[in-house]
Design a protein around this motif. Sequence first.
Motif, short mmCIF file in Angstrom:
data_model
loop_
_atom_site.label_atom_id
_atom_site.label_comp_id
_atom_site.label_asym_id
_atom_site.label_seq_id
_atom_site.Cartn_x
_atom_site.Cartn_y
_atom_site.Cartn_z
N PHE A 184 -16.17 -6.32 -2.50
CA PHE A 184 -15.55 -5.66 -2.99
C PHE A 184 -15.05 -4.66 -1.23
N TYR A 185 -13.50 -4.49 -1.79
CA TYR A 185 -12.94 -3.12 -0.44
C TYR A 185 -12.56 -2.17 -1.08
N GLU A 186 -12.99 -0.93 -0.73
CA GLU A 186 -12.01 0.14 -1.00
C GLU A 186 -11.19 1.42 -0.12
N LEU A 187 -10.51 2.33 -0.33
CA LEU A 187 -9.80 2.87 0.70
C LEU A 187 -9.71 4.20 0.58
N HIS A 188 -10.54 4.75 1.55
CA HIS A 188 -10.04 6.72 0.93
C HIS A 188 -8.93 6.79 0.89
N ARG A 189 -9.15 7.99 -0.50
CA ARG A 189 -8.18 8.15 -1.03
C ARG A 189 -6.76 9.02 -0.05
N LEU A 190 -6.94 9.84 0.82
CA LEU A 190 -6.32 10.34 1.88
C LEU A 190 -5.76 8.81 2.94
N VAL A 191 -6.23 7.47 2.69
CA VAL A 191 -5.50 6.21 3.26
C VAL A 191 -4.71 6.09 2.59
N GLN A 192 -5.16 5.68 1.53
CA GLN A 192 -3.89 4.79 0.48
C GLN A 192 -2.30 5.85 0.17
N LEU A 193 -3.12 7.64 -0.14
CA LEU A 193 -1.30 7.75 0.23
C LEU A 193 -1.24 7.71 0.99
N SER A 194 -1.51 7.75 3.21
CA SER A 194 -0.76 7.57 3.88
C SER A 194 0.05 6.29 3.64
N ILE A 195 -1.00 5.57 3.43
CA ILE A 195 0.29 4.12 3.81
C ILE A 195 1.57 4.80 2.54
N GLN A 196 1.31 5.15 1.65
CA GLN A 196 2.76 4.75 -0.05
C GLN A 196 3.44 5.89 1.25
N ALA A 197 3.41 7.06 2.23
CA ALA A 197 4.05 7.42 2.53
C ALA A 197 5.01 6.93 3.42
#
Length: 590
Positions: A333-346
């Motif tokens: 499985f893989y996981e992203l840090h929440r800040l990383v996912q939010l920054s990708i979205q931005a």
Amino acid sequence: MVPYCRNGTFTGRESVIESIKEVCKGGAHNRVALHGLGGCGKTQIALEYVYRRSSEGRCHVFWVQGSGILKFTEGFKAIAQHVRIPLPRTEEDGEELLRRTRTWLEGPDSGDWILVIDNADNDSDFIGNNSPISKFVPQGRGGTVIFTTRSRQVAIRQGCKIVWVSKMEPGEALELFSKRFHNWQKLGDEEKGTVSRILGSVDHVPLAVVGSAAFMAENETSPSVYWSIFRENDKRAKELLSEQFSELQREVDMTESILGTYFITFDRITEHVPPMVELLALLASIDRQNIPKELLTHSGLEGMDDPLKFCRAIGKLLRFSLVTEVELEGTTFYELHRLVQLSIQAYLSIEQANQGRATGLRAVSRLLPKYEYKRCNICAAYMSHALIRRCILLREADKERDWNGENLSRIILLGAVYFYQGRVKEAEVMFLKALEDVENSSGSEHPNTLMAVNNLAHVLRKQGKYEESEVMNRRALEGYEKCFGSDHPDTLMAVNNLALVLWEQGRYEESEVMNRRALEGWKKCFGLDHPDTLIAVNNLAVVLMDQGRYEESEAMNRRALEGYEKCFGSDHPNTLAAVSNLSGVLGYQG
């Protein structure tokens, strides 16, 4: 020669500093990499370490930027001037000065020294011995080179002992916030508790701690107001985390926002491998945790089904600490840090984000498995991804009223997530909506409508709404008989479901009739040992037991047990349930 003053609000991180000391023991040449996600405090830790070392005794400290050859050259020129290395005859011979500086550091006249190469994140500058920067990094017999880098590849290629830098401990993060938020002493216990929740929501990443404190201090915003805005939705959270702030001990042209710090890494990744944008967009559209490897490899994105190309792509994300890899019961499985996912979205354009959502929807809908106990970890993981895709699909379907067969199959499948999670009231609302819309578009006897009816009947039964469930089951059965005939598998499943709801109401004789019909039908379709046939055998055994017909029930239970053992083995949950049912009927017989 350190370009920054000492950070007076530096907090904690003693274990990391002790790790640096440990790997730098001895008089030999050392190379150390402080490696971690952007914003985790690598530069601040290196800064604190060199100030402590320089105060302990005679030790030259030099600091250069590793974010590009031009800045690195400026730093080495400053070192050369400081230690009075003769300049080349012509300014055009810049590399000669870099070579002379490296030679001096490697020689006996340099003494004890520490060279910090900050923000050494660009792989191409460090990947080989002849790369633009790496060919000037000193080796020799003494001295210590400390890299701060987001790239594990840089750390490995430069032969470093790696010191992993992660988030702060909760107590450290709270102390750091208190040093950066000047009205800390005026806060009451409730507001301080709110600060703890805010810091927990950004996972105690130092840059996020400093950024949130800066916003509250500069705008005179209370923690409770900040928290209410942050929790409103992801869009509002991204707005807060994209706010600019000033941090003195950072490279002058570094982006000074919490999310913006990751854009540099995204630029580097997508510049060298443009298709990585599509993978980032997919990761931005699904749940950031428990991402099965197969969801990425079977996503339909170019190259993801090629093992070598996939290893390279996911390897880039792993070595920049954008994702982490977790092994659970033999599954990756893989996981992203929440800040990383939010920054990708931005970071993504609207078009890229839409493409990512479409890819995620197709992949999750196609791969969402029926429950299998041997793959229970995979099944559970897909639930959270399906919930996120469901929200988007409902919103888009409402806009377009596009309830074609494929779309409806997806919406019902994704709606089942609520049911599997035990959230039956929410499942009922969703199935009812699906039924209303498909009936309006396709008519009351269309197979898609009947599927929606059947699902609604199932969720009503699970809530104990047996009379309503019976009405829906009879409607589904009648419709399937008209569409497919009496012996079709879908018809037989409707028969089985009606038998269950009759049993739940204590109407055992009626339930027995339905169970026997389902059993005979499945025997004709699939044979005696098919799992669906065994379901009917098991259900008939139960209804016979409830009528006090224990010998007949025992015979059915033994038949179910024998079939499950052949199909699934002795330790499967269905087999064990059959064992339990058999023990019950034997108990009733004394």
